[in-house]
Design a protein around this motif. Structure first.
Motif, mmCIF file in Angstrom:
data_model
loop_
_atom_site.group_PDB
_atom_site.id
_atom_site.type_symbol
_atom_site.label_atom_id
_atom_site.label_comp_id
_atom_site.label_asym_id
_atom_site.label_seq_id
_atom_site.Cartn_x
_atom_site.Cartn_y
_atom_site.Cartn_z
ATOM 1 N N UNK A 129 3.422 8.520 -6.883
ATOM 2 C CA UNK A 129 3.769 9.934 -6.710
ATOM 3 C C UNK A 129 5.047 10.275 -7.467
ATOM 4 N N UNK A 130 5.941 9.298 -7.526
ATOM 5 C CA UNK A 130 7.189 9.514 -8.245
ATOM 6 C C UNK A 130 6.923 9.580 -9.757
ATOM 7 N N UNK A 131 6.033 8.708 -10.238
ATOM 8 C CA UNK A 131 5.842 8.606 -11.689
ATOM 9 C C UNK A 131 4.812 9.577 -12.241
ATOM 10 N N UNK A 132 3.787 9.886 -11.472
ATOM 11 C CA UNK A 132 2.700 10.739 -11.986
ATOM 12 C C UNK A 132 2.384 11.890 -11.037
ATOM 13 N N UNK A 133 3.367 12.759 -10.793
ATOM 14 C CA UNK A 133 3.107 13.840 -9.830
ATOM 15 C C UNK A 133 1.900 14.688 -10.220
ATOM 16 N N UNK A 134 1.665 14.837 -11.534
ATOM 17 C CA UNK A 134 0.566 15.723 -11.958
ATOM 18 C C UNK A 134 -0.785 15.203 -11.472
ATOM 19 N N UNK A 135 -0.915 13.883 -11.367
ATOM 20 C CA UNK A 135 -2.193 13.329 -10.918
ATOM 21 C C UNK A 135 -2.529 13.766 -9.493
ATOM 22 N N UNK A 136 -1.474 13.942 -8.702
ATOM 23 C CA UNK A 136 -1.711 14.298 -7.312
ATOM 24 C C UNK A 136 -1.965 15.793 -7.150
ATOM 25 N N UNK A 137 -1.665 16.551 -8.203
ATOM 26 C CA UNK A 137 -2.055 17.961 -8.184
ATOM 27 C C UNK A 137 -3.511 18.103 -8.612
ATOM 28 N N UNK A 138 -3.946 17.224 -9.525
ATOM 29 C CA UNK A 138 -5.319 17.327 -10.031
ATOM 30 C C UNK A 138 -6.344 16.718 -9.078
ATOM 31 N N UNK A 139 -5.929 15.740 -8.286
ATOM 32 C CA UNK A 139 -6.862 15.053 -7.396
ATOM 33 C C UNK A 139 -6.438 15.280 -5.943
ATOM 34 N N UNK A 140 -7.410 15.455 -5.066
ATOM 35 C CA UNK A 140 -7.091 15.611 -3.634
ATOM 36 C C UNK A 140 -7.095 14.228 -2.993
ATOM 37 N N UNK A 141 -5.932 13.606 -2.994
ATOM 38 C CA UNK A 141 -5.836 12.222 -2.513
ATOM 39 C C UNK A 141 -5.416 12.220 -1.043
ATOM 40 N N UNK A 142 -6.193 11.574 -0.201
ATOM 41 C CA UNK A 142 -5.865 11.521 1.232
ATOM 42 C C UNK A 142 -4.528 10.816 1.433
ATOM 43 N N UNK A 143 -3.613 11.431 2.199
ATOM 44 C CA UNK A 143 -2.291 10.818 2.384
ATOM 45 C C UNK A 143 -2.335 9.578 3.279
ATOM 46 N N UNK A 144 -1.394 8.687 3.054
ATOM 47 C CA UNK A 144 -1.328 7.456 3.854
ATOM 48 C C UNK A 144 0.064 7.244 4.439
ATOM 49 N N UNK A 145 0.985 8.158 4.110
ATOM 50 C CA UNK A 145 2.391 7.901 4.441
ATOM 51 C C UNK A 145 2.657 7.853 5.944
ATOM 52 N N UNK A 146 1.700 8.312 6.764
ATOM 53 C CA UNK A 146 1.933 8.326 8.204
ATOM 54 C C UNK A 146 1.583 6.980 8.850
ATOM 55 N N UNK A 147 1.249 5.993 8.030
ATOM 56 C CA UNK A 147 0.886 4.683 8.605
ATOM 57 C C UNK A 147 1.929 4.165 9.603
ATOM 58 N N UNK A 148 3.238 4.190 9.266
ATOM 59 C CA UNK A 148 4.211 3.670 10.237
ATOM 60 C C UNK A 148 4.163 4.397 11.592
ATOM 61 N N UNK A 149 3.903 5.704 11.562
ATOM 62 C CA UNK A 149 3.796 6.423 12.842
ATOM 63 C C UNK A 149 2.578 5.938 13.618
ATOM 64 N N UNK A 150 1.471 5.778 12.889
ATOM 65 C CA UNK A 150 0.252 5.300 13.554
ATOM 66 C C UNK A 150 0.477 3.916 14.143
ATOM 67 N N UNK A 151 1.200 3.097 13.404
ATOM 68 C CA UNK A 151 1.470 1.740 13.873
ATOM 69 C C UNK A 151 2.296 1.790 15.150
ATOM 70 N N UNK A 208 0.845 -1.191 0.000
ATOM 71 C CA UNK A 208 0.000 0.000 0.000
ATOM 72 C C UNK A 208 0.886 1.248 0.000
ATOM 73 N N UNK A 209 1.902 1.253 0.868
ATOM 74 C CA UNK A 209 2.755 2.441 0.997
ATOM 75 C C UNK A 209 3.673 2.614 -0.205
ATOM 76 N N UNK A 210 4.271 1.522 -0.663
ATOM 77 C CA UNK A 210 5.193 1.633 -1.789
ATOM 78 C C UNK A 210 4.447 1.946 -3.091
ATOM 79 N N UNK A 211 3.228 1.423 -3.215
ATOM 80 C CA UNK A 211 2.456 1.746 -4.405
ATOM 81 C C UNK A 211 2.226 3.251 -4.502
ATOM 82 N N UNK A 212 1.904 3.849 -3.355
ATOM 83 C CA UNK A 212 1.670 5.288 -3.364
ATOM 84 C C UNK A 212 2.964 6.041 -3.711
ATOM 85 N N UNK A 213 4.070 5.627 -3.080
ATOM 86 C CA UNK A 213 5.350 6.289 -3.372
ATOM 87 C C UNK A 213 5.662 6.232 -4.864
ATOM 88 N N UNK A 214 5.450 5.050 -5.429
ATOM 89 C CA UNK A 214 5.765 4.855 -6.839
ATOM 90 C C UNK A 214 4.865 5.732 -7.720
#
Lengths: 473, 315
Positions: free
Chosen positions: A179-201, A171-177
């Protein structure tokens, strides 16, 4: 292309994109097919170089493989997610209450809501846990709830995975990948972040430290080692939480406490996020032949000096025979109606239900009660005559070993294939953390059956994954 | 830090260093094979290569006689040879993999890519003309890992355990290379040194990538065995000399002692050997006996590795 009765998450019946996918569909129109193919190959290179692999058991080269990654994201709207997460929240609270109950007063059995045998005789029921209460009464801290969608409104829970659910690193690496490959998509869509999962864990794990721990709790991840299929994930989680990744031989028990063998003085461990099965935790309590366990660990646990996450004995809550009772479990402990649906399930241990299953085998999915990973299951509609005959034999021989469910019309999501986009069946595994509170990461892992028409999404059976977006309002 | 983590960091670096040394020994072997025989038996040269690499007995367990291709396959690809480049890369990667949390992404990616690409190479396609490129690729990949380590790893205990691995392995390699041919370095030879000897001396220098730097260190047209020995044993500016290796080893031993506030036996051993190399002169070493000196070094070096594992609870 459109299969009848299959809910397409991207395209409405009139062929126009559904609201959450509108931006993505517009964007995809403007991309050249050759660029998409190139991006798809690039993604594979990234995953391979990072070593994001898993092992497939039972193949000749039982080494590491990549899980195919599909570059088209799966998208859920904010309102869809609100309902899903409320349903998940309700479910995990009820399952934890159930676990506490069956290892204490067993009110639910006394109330006649669930047969005693189903619990007491269950292989996943751990008598060693009777009378013991883990910190905050939480048993299942890390849960992956497997969901499938069948139409605009309805999601069904397939499984609760209350033991050691895996896949969150994807889940986390898919998002990283993405964001790395299609940064423009994340500017066009308001995607809720998930990168804080390890902190929550880590917060979750620290919140269930033993009550006698008066310092900062020391957390570690316990892995069977580098040859385990999910080793990458174990290392990934330990690293991203900033805690030690231990093998059993790195831990020992002395005076009822658990310590890590370090280069200097032994260091006490308060919380163990274990990624090994109950049976292998402690050779003194469970399997004496286990090379993976820590002798004395269970005693230290029962003495309240260490917390094991998830608790031993949580497997009873995701047992496939218990599954049918989860709606009752929810009502019994929360007094509410279940928000998420259960798939109707026939318990083959009951003669009348077995008879129904045998009569309708070509329409049903048959699963082993204790199986996982898509191994040893029958999918009636696509099974050959021989497979059907084989399962009929097995069902008659050991009916109690199986449950059956109707074949669900799993929703499909657009997926990148050689010819462009094509619908492929998907499921969803959101990750839930239960400690001082319930923490649910928006989205989860979408698994996709890459073979046309296939309903099996397991990575061990040729499934892939997608980045999963929850849009913010 | 877990004892097992320290052990894995030590061994990752050690195997990484060994892979590079194996490639270099093979490079030299091939160079010899391309040179007119000078009345010598080619098998003898390959035997020296195997002995320097510490692979002789394993090789003869599987092969009856020495030939170029068999030695090459054994040292590069044989999974039964624990020191083959393949085994080293696999062991380095497995160790790195088991301590993913203790190394940086750059270190992991470099070793993992090396492993993936190495495993794609088919031994039967490794022809003579492709070999030089392949050997230099191995060396470069090893140096890339080391560069990633030096450039990205925190200077904590993990760094020092890694340094121990690199330099204990390197000291062992240099001492072995010298010991295999120690007799041609004895001072008596200097008087009678014919073209064969000169050739052997330069071969030793090549085995440690020192044939150029030697020229800068000793401004003398002739290669002299006394100088070759000194260069590889005592000169601290030579990055594969025993003295250089022990400078680093002593530094790491000291850093760990400071960090943990204790001076365990391995610290004492490192300091003693470093002092021996720091104060020693070649005259004394030759008087004592070069072979005896080198054997003693190899023994000390091994003992240090063992003591380190005991002192820091390598699992």
């Amino acid at each position: 292309m459109e299969q009848t009765g299959i809910f397409n998450e991207m395209l409405a019946a009139d062929g126009t994109p559904r609201a959450p996918y509108r931006q993505l569909a517009n964007w995809f129109e403007t991309q050249s097919p050759s660029l998409m193919r190139k991006k798809s190959r690039e993604a594979e290179t990234i995953f391979r170089r990072l070593g994001i692999t898993f092992a497939v058991y039972g193949t000749a080269e039982a080494t590491e493989r990549l899980i195919p990654f599909d570059i088209i994201p799966r998208i859920l709207s904010a309102s869809e997610w609100r309902r899903l997460s409320a349903g998940i929240d309700q479910r995990v609270r009820a399952l934890n209450a159930f676990l506490h109950d069956i290892y204490h007063r067993q009110e639910i059995i006394r109330a006649g809501r669930i047969p005693a045998d189903l619990v007491i005789q269950n292989e996943a029921f751990l008598p060693e846990m009777i009378g013991f209460t883990p910190p905050r009464r939480v048993y299942a801290h890390i849960i992956g709830t497997d969901l499938v969608r069948v139409n605009e409104e309805d999601f069904y829970v397939l499984e609760d995975n209350t033991r050691t659910p895996s896949g969150v690193s994807y889940m986390l690496e898919n998002r990283e990948t993405m964001m790395r490959m299609f940064p423009e998509l994340f500017q066009q869509n308001r995607v809720a972040p998930i990168e804080h999962y390890p902190e929550l864990l880590r917060e979750t794990l620290e919140s269930v430290a033993p009550s006698n721990c008066d310092s900062e709790p020391t957390v570690c991840v316990l892995t069977p080692g580098i040859f385990n299929s999910a080793y990458f994930e174990h290392a990934f989680l330990a690293d991203s939480m900033g805690v030690e990744l231990c093998e059993a031989r790195d831990l020992f028990v002395e005076a009822g406490k658990v310590f890590m063998r370090t280069t200097r003085a032994p260091e006490q461990v308060h919380v163990i996020y274990r990624r090994i099965d109950d049976a292998f935790l402690d050779p003194l309590t469970f399997r004496p032949d286990s090379m993976l366990g820590v002798p004395g660990l269970f005693d230290a646990y029962r003495a309240g000096n260490v917390t094991i996450c998830n608790a031993p004995g949580t497997g009873i809550a995701d047992d496939k025979a218990i599954y049918a009772y989860v709606p009752d479990i929810i009502e019994f402990y929360t007094g509410q109606k279940p928000i998420l649906k259960n798939v109707p399930t026939w318990n083959c241990a009951k003669p009348e239900e077995l008879a129904h299953v045998l009569a309708h085998l070509p329409e049903l999915v048959v699963k082993e009660v204790h199986g996982s990973g898509g191994y040893g299951m029958l999918i009636g509609p696509t099974a050959s005559k021989r497979e059907l005959a084989e399962f009929t034999r097995r069902l008659k021989a050991r009916p109690g070993n199986y449950i059956a469910q109707p074949t669900l019309a799993l929703s499909a999501c657009p997926t990148h294939v050689a010819s462009g986009l094509a619908p492929r069946h998907v499921d969803l595994r959101p990750y839930v953390l239960v400690g001082d509170k319930v923490r649910i990461t928006p989205g989860g892992l979408t698994r996709v059956a890459l073979k046309k028409g296939s309903l099996v999404v397991n990575s061990s059976q040729g499934g892939g994954t997608k980045d999963t977006w929850v849009l913010e309002d | 830090m877990l004892g097992r983590t320290a052990a894995s960091l030590f061994w990752t670096s050690r195997y990484n260093e060994r892979a590079e040394n194996m490639a270099r020994l093979l490079e030299v072997g091939y160079r010899i094979a391309m040179t007119p025989r000078l009345g010598q038996d080619a098998a003898d040269d390959w035997r020296s290569t195997l002995v320097s690499a510490g692979c002789e007995s394993r090789f003869f367990a599987k092969h009856d006689e020495i030939n170029k291709r068999a030695v090459m396959l054994h040292m590069l690809f044989d999974p039964d040879n624990p020191s083959s480049v393949r085994s080293c890369i696999e062991a380095a990667r497995n160790n790195a993999r088991s301590v993913r949390t203790a190394i940086t992404g750059e270190m992991w990616e470099s070793i993992n890519t090396t492993y993936i690409e190495f495993m794609e190479v088919r031994p039967q396609h490794m022809s003579d003309d492709r070999l030089p490129d392949f050997l230099s690729w191995i060396k470069q990949r090893s140096m890339l890992y080391r560069g990633a380590l030096l450039g990205t790893l925190m200077r904590n205990e993990g760094y020092h355990f890694s340094q121990f691995g690199t330099f204990i392995e390197r000291a062992d390699n240099t001492a072995r290379i010298l010991d295999v041919k120690y007799w041609i370095l004895l001072p008596d030879n200097e008087m009678i040194g014919g073209s064969l000897d000169r050739y052997q001396w330069s071969t030793i220098l090549r085995s440690v990538s020192a044939h150029r730097s030697y020229r800068h260190a000793y401004r003398d047209a002739h290669i002299r065995p006394f100088n070759v020995a000194e260069f590889l044993i005592l000169r601290k500016e030579m990055p594969r000399s025993l003295a250089y290796c022990y400078d680093w080893i002593e530094e790491s031993a000291e850093a760990l002692a400071q960090r943990y506030g204790e001076h365990p036996p391995s610290h004492e051993m490192a300091t003693a050997t470093a002092a021996l190399l720091g104060k020693g002169t070649m005259r004394e070493i030759f008087q004592e006996g070069l072979h005896e000196f080198l054997t003693d070094m190899i023994t000390r070096n091994n003992a240090l590795g063992t003591q380190l594992a005991a002192d820091y609870h390598f699992a």
